[in-house]
Design a protein around this motif. Structure first.
Motif, PDB file in Angstrom:
ATOM      1  N   ALA A  51       0.816  -1.225   0.000  1.00 40.88           N
ATOM      2  CA  ALA A  51       0.000   0.000   0.000  1.00 40.88           C
ATOM      3  C   ALA A  51       0.844   1.267   0.000  1.00 40.88           C
ATOM      4  CB  ALA A  51      -0.917   0.003   1.216  1.00 40.88           C
ATOM      5  N   GLY A  52       2.171   1.126   0.063  1.00 39.51           N
ATOM      6  CA  GLY A  52       3.039   2.291   0.072  1.00 39.51           C
ATOM      7  C   GLY A  52       3.955   2.295   1.278  1.00 39.51           C
ATOM      8  N   ILE A  53       4.620   3.428   1.500  1.00 35.84           N
ATOM      9  CA  ILE A  53       5.544   3.580   2.623  1.00 35.84           C
ATOM     10  C   ILE A  53       4.776   4.123   3.813  1.00 35.84           C
ATOM     11  CG2 ILE A  53       7.650   4.665   3.465  1.00 35.84           C
ATOM     12  CD1 ILE A  53       8.600   4.884   0.602  1.00 35.84           C
ATOM     13  N   ILE A  54       4.835   3.417   4.944  1.00 34.58           N
ATOM     14  CA  ILE A  54       4.108   3.840   6.129  1.00 34.58           C
ATOM     15  C   ILE A  54       5.018   3.763   7.344  1.00 34.58           C
ATOM     16  CG2 ILE A  54       1.873   3.115   5.215  1.00 34.58           C
ATOM     17  CD1 ILE A  54       2.052   0.616   6.973  1.00 34.58           C
ATOM     18  N   SER A  55       4.658   4.467   8.386  1.00 35.51           N
ATOM     19  CA  SER A  55       5.283   4.331   9.693  1.00 35.51           C
ATOM     20  C   SER A  55       4.513   3.242  10.423  1.00 35.51           C
ATOM     21  CB  SER A  55       5.213   5.656  10.451  1.00 35.51           C
ATOM     22  OG  SER A  55       5.810   5.542  11.721  1.00 35.51           O
ATOM     23  N   ALA A  56       5.201   2.185  10.849  1.00 34.60           N
ATOM     24  CA  ALA A  56       4.453   1.032  11.339  1.00 34.60           C
ATOM     25  C   ALA A  56       5.294   0.117  12.208  1.00 34.60           C
ATOM     26  CB  ALA A  56       3.909   0.231  10.152  1.00 34.60           C
ATOM     27  N   SER A  57       4.595  -0.696  12.980  1.00 41.18           N
ATOM     28  CA  SER A  57       5.193  -1.827  13.690  1.00 41.18           C
ATOM     29  C   SER A  57       4.859  -3.102  12.926  1.00 41.18           C
ATOM     30  CB  SER A  57       4.651  -1.924  15.120  1.00 41.18           C
ATOM     31  OG  SER A  57       5.122  -0.860  15.909  1.00 41.18           O
ATOM     32  N   SER A  67       1.309  -9.277  11.631  1.00 42.35           N
ATOM     33  CA  SER A  67       0.501  -8.074  11.490  1.00 42.35           C
ATOM     34  C   SER A  67       1.396  -6.897  11.150  1.00 42.35           C
ATOM     35  CB  SER A  67      -0.272  -7.782  12.786  1.00 42.35           C
ATOM     36  OG  SER A  67       0.625  -7.468  13.846  1.00 42.35           O
ATOM     37  N   ILE A  68       0.800  -5.880  10.557  1.00 39.08           N
ATOM     38  CA  ILE A  68       1.482  -4.608  10.290  1.00 39.08           C
ATOM     39  C   ILE A  68       0.558  -3.515  10.808  1.00 39.08           C
ATOM     40  CG2 ILE A  68       2.465  -3.074   8.556  1.00 39.08           C
ATOM     41  CD1 ILE A  68       2.962  -5.514   6.798  1.00 39.08           C
ATOM     42  N   GLU A 430       3.488  -8.689   3.913  1.00 37.08           N
ATOM     43  CA  GLU A 430       2.057  -8.871   4.119  1.00 37.08           C
ATOM     44  C   GLU A 430       1.842  -9.959   5.154  1.00 37.08           C
ATOM     45  OE1 GLU A 430      -0.479  -8.731   0.413  1.00 37.08           O
ATOM     46  OE2 GLU A 430       1.479  -9.142  -0.509  1.00 37.08           O
ATOM     47  N   PRO A 431       0.820  -9.828   6.000  1.00 35.84           N
ATOM     48  CA  PRO A 431       0.533 -10.881   6.968  1.00 35.84           C
ATOM     49  C   PRO A 431       0.367 -12.238   6.289  1.00 35.84           C
ATOM     50  CG  PRO A 431      -0.722  -8.918   7.507  1.00 35.84           C
ATOM     51  CD  PRO A 431      -0.066  -8.658   6.176  1.00 35.84           C
TER      52      PRO A 431
END
Length: 503
Positions: A51-57, A67-68, A430-431
């Protein structure tokens, strides 16, 4: 730049201390990871997802992405007792998949091998690779010879490794051999339309390829083709020219060789179109270097519905013939590195999404085979040693051309995974997919000099002396930390990737 690098360096040093402290706490550690736990979180402000570049755990458990969770700041050091590794602004993305690598084992371990090759891969952020059916000896052209390859790879792999089988006139004339080879797990086949330089891997013609395509269609696997076709008189015209001049080598393999081969290959590839007798097969053109007529023919074939794909290599994007010095045989490869004008056209094609993937075509040999003292381009072995450097080299060469992190990931992860039919488990974050991850710092530079550790068996490479951006920090293969800033896990983590039989 220096301030950003310093701050990032402190964070990564802290992480390294954490990893080794945890490992040290387990005195009986005999696993293939620097981090002896299976459940943990990675946090970064730059996680590359479909889905693109994200800030995530990113949550990882038992080798899989669980999970993301999108979030702006890092969580605490633990979430419900599960450790969190904070990578700050470093990039967390799918591990690279290099679908074009020559590891040369068995038979030519003195050129490269599974141990050194996969250690170099891990140090470069490559979490999976596909090994070519040559230059090992014997070449991988039957089920029995694939089993020999698998036996040679046992307990040596730092990353996951799949295998291409070889298409040669002998098995093209006996399709039972091809079916047995594919049944044994070869991810697809590879052939040459010109002499390969290896005696037991002879070239194929369009007729051989056409005969094999229905078998590949049955299995839904690709045929990779070295698309050069020798033309009479070209090499003989170079006999009286100075072999130390790069121009002599370049003129000995003109772009018309690629064009002629691709023209013939695409004529055969018409069988892969919907309704064709080889529908379901895929024809893949490896290491394209000609950015002129070859490219236009491939674009037309794709538009006509032929199942055709194409790659180029980092060295064609990073170097040009304009800057190769006399006698510098480190740069010799086939097809050859062409002009700066051609290089810029290749980058335009990258930006226009023409290429389906990138690869290294890591093809090492003992240094003396490159004739570094003589500098004879016509006699030196051709092949670029590059597996460890393709991530930073691609990024560095791409910065002036506007290469994005997302496109880099698509070309080095998603595209190769789809070619090898492993995208269901690899090639994106991806999960449910394998936790194959590289963490790297695009803003951090380093020099490949005498202080830089090269894990390839032989250190002779055109990247020596280069300043590259994109320091690899951590490489994770199926949840196992196999590499951390200069350190490898003590036990091999990699698994063999075999295609599933249709029977």
């Amino acid at each position: 730049m220096a301030t950003m690098e310093s701050q990032a360096g402190l964070a990564f040093v802290s992480l390294a201390i954490l990893l080794f402290a945890i490992a040290g706490a387990n005195q009986a550690l005999d696993r293939c990871s620097l981090l002896p736990i299976d459940h943990f979180f990675l946090f970064s402000k730059r996680v590359i997802t479909p889905a693109g570049i994200i800030s995530a755990s990113v949550e990882i458990d038992n080798g899989k992405v669980v999970s993301i969770l999108e979030r702006e700041e890092a969580p605490s050091k633990e979430i419900n007792g599960v450790p969190v590794m904070d990578y700050g602004n470093a990039v967390v993305m799918p591990g690279l998949i290099d679908a074009h690598v020559h590891l040369n084992e068995p038979g030519r371990e003195e050129w490269e091998g599974f141990v050194t090759g996969t250690m170099a891969a891990a140090a470069g952020g490559v979490t999976s690779l596909v090994d070519m059916p040559l230059n090992n000896f014997p070449t991988t052209t039957s089920s029995e010879l694939l089993k020999l390859k698998l036996a040679s790879a046992a307990e040596k792999l730092m990353v996951d490794v799949g295998f291409w089988g070889g298409l040669v006139p002998e098995n093209a004339a006996n399709l039972t051999i091809l079916e047995e080879l594919l049944d044994s797990g070869a991810l697809g086949l590879k052939s040459f339309m010109c002499p390969s330089g290896i005696n037991d891997f002879p070239m194929t013609t369009g007729q051989h390829i056409q005969a094999a395509l229905p078998v590949l269609a049955k299995y839904g696997r690709p045929l990779l083709v070295h698309a050069e076709k020798e033309q009479p008189g070209v090499k003989s015209s170079q006999v009286d020219k100075d072999p130390r001049l790069y121009s002599t080598h370049l003129e000995s393999r003109p772009n018309s060789w690629e064009q002629e081969a691709i023209r013939d290959l695409l004529d055969v590839a018409k069988d892969t179109a919907p309704g064709g007798k080889a529908e379901g097969a895929r024809v893949h053109i490896v290491h394209l270097s000609d950015a002129d007529e070859s490219m236009q023919m491939i674009k037309k074939a794709k538009a006509q519905g032929l199942n055709v794909s194409v790659e180029t290599c980092t060295h064609y994007l990073a170097f040009s013939s304009d800057n190769i010095g006399d006698g510098d045989t480190r740069y010799k490869c086939a097809p050859p590195i062409r002009s700066e004008v051609n290089r810029k056209k290749l980058w335009n094609a990258v930006n226009d999404d023409f290429f389906d993937l990138l690869s290294s075509d890591h093809s090492p040999s003992p240094s003396d085979m490159k004739l570094p003292e003589e500098g004879d381009f016509m006699r030196a072995w051709g092949g670029i040693s590059s597996l460890q450097f393709v991530l930073p080299a691609t990024w560095t060469a791409g910065i002036p051309h506007g290469l994005t992190l997302e496109k880099l990931s698509n070309l080095w992860s998603r595209g190769p995974a789809k070619l090898a039919n492993i995208y269901s488990s690899k090639g994106s974050l991806e999960p449910g997919k394998d936790a194959d991850i590289v963490v790297w710092d695009p803003e951090s530079s380093f020099v490949i000099d005498e202080n830089y550790t090269i894990f390839h068996k032989h250190k002779l490479t055109p990247y020596a002396g280069q300043t590259l951006y994109g320091r690899v920090i951590t490489t994770i293969v199926r949840g196992q930390h196999v590499y951390q800033e200069g350190h490898h896990a003590t036990q091999p983590c990699g698994k063999v990737l075999l295609a599933k039989s249709t029977s």
